[in-house]
Design a protein around this motif. Structure first.
Motif: not given
Length: 206
Positions: A14-28, A45-57
């Motif tokens: 198996g494998a995992e491929h992720a693309t992400l943007d961590d310039r403000s919080g994290l979107t992946a 699809r993942l979204a984390a807040e600027p403080d690092g806490s997860t907001g949505r998955l």
């Protein structure tokens, strides 16, 4: 998405491929492929807040004759969990000699109230979330942190609360422990897991 991470699984094919943007919080967004316990494709699809806490998955998993989905959204001091299911995953698991999976999601979202992070089973990306949030990738001493996560099992997408411990072992090394299991993770200067013994190794980073 300005970054791309690709892990190869070492515990199974198996494998995992992720693309992400961590310039403000994290979107992946990412895709996991594996053959154990049954062959499946998992997209998230993942979204984390600027403080690092997860907001949505949001997670979707599918295999031959079945498909499941779960969405976790943090609203104030509780999690909202929404699920979907088509076909019969339990039938596929029984055919492969595994026990039934149970229903996706959770029957009591309040059990997840203390969770700040979300952990998607089999994904080294999600171990990076508390590591980066706590700054353990650059910590010098043995600082131990206990966290509660909303653990999403794959491929069932059952969601349960889990207690995890992350301990800095110096720059680039973090010990992970949960429910009697322990692993020493190698992380890069940004906190991304590059080697998870017995699970995955980072093959490409761009």
């Amino acid at each position: 998405m300005p970054k791309s991470l690709f892990w190869t699984r070492t515990d199974t094919t198996g494998a995992e491929h992720a693309t992400l943007d961590d310039r403000s919080g994290l979107t992946a967004q990412g895709t996991i492929l594996a053959v154990d316990p049954v062959a499946f494709t998992c997209r998230y699809r993942l979204a984390a807040e600027p403080d690092g806490s997860t907001g949505r998955l949001e997670v979707e998993v599918e295999g031959a004759g079945w498909r499941r989905s779960v969405r976790l959204e943090r609203a104030t001091d509780r999690w909202r969990v929404t699920t979907g299911e088509e076909g019969d995953l339990d039938r596929a698991l029984r055919a492969a000699g595994h026990p039934p999976a149970g229903l996706p999601g959770t029957d009591d979202p309040d059990r997840l109230a203390d969770a700040v992070d979300v952990d998607l089973g089999g994904s080294p990306l999600f171990n990076s979330l508390p590591i980066r949030r706590l700054g353990l990738e650059r910590a010098a001493g043995q600082a131990e942190h206990r966290v509660t996560v909303a653990w999403v099992l794959v491929p069932s997408l059952v969601v349960v609360p889990a207690e995890q411990t992350y301990t800095s072992l110096g720059p680039g090394r973090v010990r992970f422990a949960s429910d009697g299991f322990t692993a020493e993770l190698d992380v890069d200067p940004e906190g991304w897991v590059v080697r998870y013994p017995g699970l995955a190794e980072l093959a490409v980073q761009r």
